[in-house]
Design an enzyme around this catalytic site. Sequence first.
Site, PDB file in Angstrom:
ATOM      1  CD  GLU A 152      -3.101  -0.641   0.100  1.00  0.00           C
ATOM      2  OE1 GLU A 152      -3.265   0.555  -0.209  1.00  0.00           O
ATOM      3  OE2 GLU A 152      -3.728  -1.567  -0.448  1.00  0.00           O
ATOM      4  CB  SER A 184     -59.333 -19.853  33.831  1.00  0.00           C
ATOM      5  OG  SER A 184     -60.522 -20.451  33.357  1.00  0.00           O
TER       6      SER A 184
END
Length: 790
Positions: free
Chosen positions: A122, A493
């Site tokens: 690079e 219930s």
Amino acid sequence: MAVSPNPLSEPPRERTLGRSHLLPPEPPEKPFRNNRRKLAGRPALILLLALSAVAGTLAGLTLVYSSDLPQIHDLERYRPSTTTELYDRKERVVGSFALEHRVVVNYPDFPPVLRQAVISIEDKNFESHGGINVFRIGGALWHDLRSHGRAQGASTLTMQLAKNLFLSSERTVGRKFQEAYLAIQIERSFTKEQIFTLYGNQIYLGSGQYGFEAASEYYFSKKAKDLTLTEAALLAGLPKSPVGYSPTLNPEKALTRRNLVLSEMEGDGKITHGQAEAARQAPLGLNIAQPEGAVAPWFQEEVRRELEKQFGAEQVHEAGLRVDTTLDLDLQETANKAVEDGLAAYERRHGWKNKQPNVLASGATIEEYKHPDWVTQAHAGDYVHVVVTRVLPLEIHARMGAKEVLLEGPDWQWTGQRYADALVKPGDVIYVHLTDGAEAQALRGTLEQDSGAQGALMAVDNANGDVLAMVGGRDYALSQFNRATQAERQTGSSFKPYVYTTAIENGSRPDDLILDTPVSFGGWTPHNYENDYMGAITLTTALAHSRNVPAVKLAAQVGIHKVIDMTHRFGVTSNIPAYLPIALGAAEITLEEQVASYSVFPNDGVRVAPRVVRKVSNADGITLWEQPAAIQEVISAKTARTMVKMLQAVTAYGTGAAASKLNHPVAGKTGTTSSYTDAWFLGFTPSVTCGVWVGFDSRESLGEKETGAQAALPIWMTVMKQAIVGKDDEKFLSDDPKAMMDVAKGGTAQGAAAGAGANLGANATAKPAMKKPPPVVSPAQANKLDSILN
């Protein structure tokens, strides 16, 4: 008149001797040399003017393009986007949030071989330049002028860092100038080590990985400091084109790029020819491990929503926060398994239905098929979907990603079928419970069934509302809908405690008698689940056995509007219509609100709102936000303790009697809707309240006799068995005679939230309440009560 002479008309005077004869004679004029001097001065002047123009232009460009650039000193305080991590109550990591997966490390954590590889490919002059490489830029410009094509890269590592940190990726002269300007400023302010560290943590390397540490862990399952030469070269080649050179998407291009990096390193003298040649012959060597599945995905999503409400999405996903959640990892893992095992048991009770989908029938191929379950790692004990590849009479061969799964005769014995080819065929997507055993390279499992039945669970700490465990469904990979917090379902219930609480608040007592006899209200006649009647029974017995007729009569007696008001006082937000069938659970409520409501009873009448986050800190450990417990008194302490005693009867000898096997103080209520579309159990110990729901999203029937006690209670018991570990001495406040006496004298629920669930004595013994139901009254008493209530 005399005329003055005109000097211009005077003849020249003759030279005379004097001092002038001592001077040397004047040289003859050379006009050619003078002209050459004039010609040579013009280019110099032009060059000077050109340089001035360039300098002025550069100054202007600097003023224009740097005016909106960030100040370099801001970089000293720069923190890259990092992962927000979630911790459970015991500081164990249970999840994370991140837009960019990044693991920030220091300069020594980048090994020399990686640094050399990056610099070779690079930026060869990284150690010597001042931010820009003039020769490289010139070469790139010359290439662009000659090729008339795409711009050639000339960025140094520092310029790349400047672009990644501050600029866009557009290719323009202006952006390039800004990049160079920032690079020079960065070089003036930071050392080369600092610049490489920033670059190494910031750069994107494909597959959602930012920085070399994260990329190393993803591609090779190791730390960056442990990278080999070939691995370092592969990573060093990715910044130029993370997608184009991706080793997973384009392995051949990745190999070529890696070998180019090795050649550059050899040319720079960083490695020998032998090392380079040996590395070039090596394969890519990827070791990509599947990510672990989230242990509490629905809970984690609830945390995300809460955090984004407080801080916004950007800070949550990029600021690297530390979030201390309320989760109990051990209880959550138990809850996950309990829900899956409970649903598998339900499926087996209803037999093999042979309704599994087939990929071949849909036009796909077995080789190309991918199931959402396969994204994360699977372990022994997990329930997963696999695709059948081959069927023999006594063997089923299947595939789960790249792994083979083998099932043999005993693994499907529960179906009642002896031979595999009567059960499945190639291309079928079947549900399998992975086991510990292994046959060569194949995983082993038992055949299960996924008919679409779903389950949800939520458990909270009574004292502070901390959500300890949350399961929102059967398989998060297939459905992210949270049935614990988002699904409003008929309660059956499990709604009755609101009715009985209203009656107790209005002066009724647990031993008051009520008639369990036929009754009609207009054109509606309620019936009991068993279609029988018990006559005159106490309120406690009516609740314990979940008798429908007494519940409706009680609601009519106190007024259905009062019942609905009481339900809303408990924190239920659903719109509940005012008609009597509501008393039997026609209202639709979320599991979360049900659990929060039931926790009021062991909390001495105080509701503590559920919470999923306790504290949020930033990367420096500074607390940003703490969520206090939201406390509200709902009912009196006396009413709450009375209800605890009545609900203990449910788990002692009523519909939830199986819970008494825990041999611990427990109380709760079952819930079953008509046609068995919803099954519930909600219950609590002195310290933890937990609720379970089972049903289909389509609201189809679970099947005959699939009540709350059958489908939901076993799941609840498995989780609560883990929740009570180490709490042998805890007991309900209602079981303490002195506490009950204090309440009878006018005690309130003040401070209950702080003390609820606490162990009240080292010598206390845990015994289920009311081992035998109270006796039923005589027929004469029943007739008298009937005349009063009807």
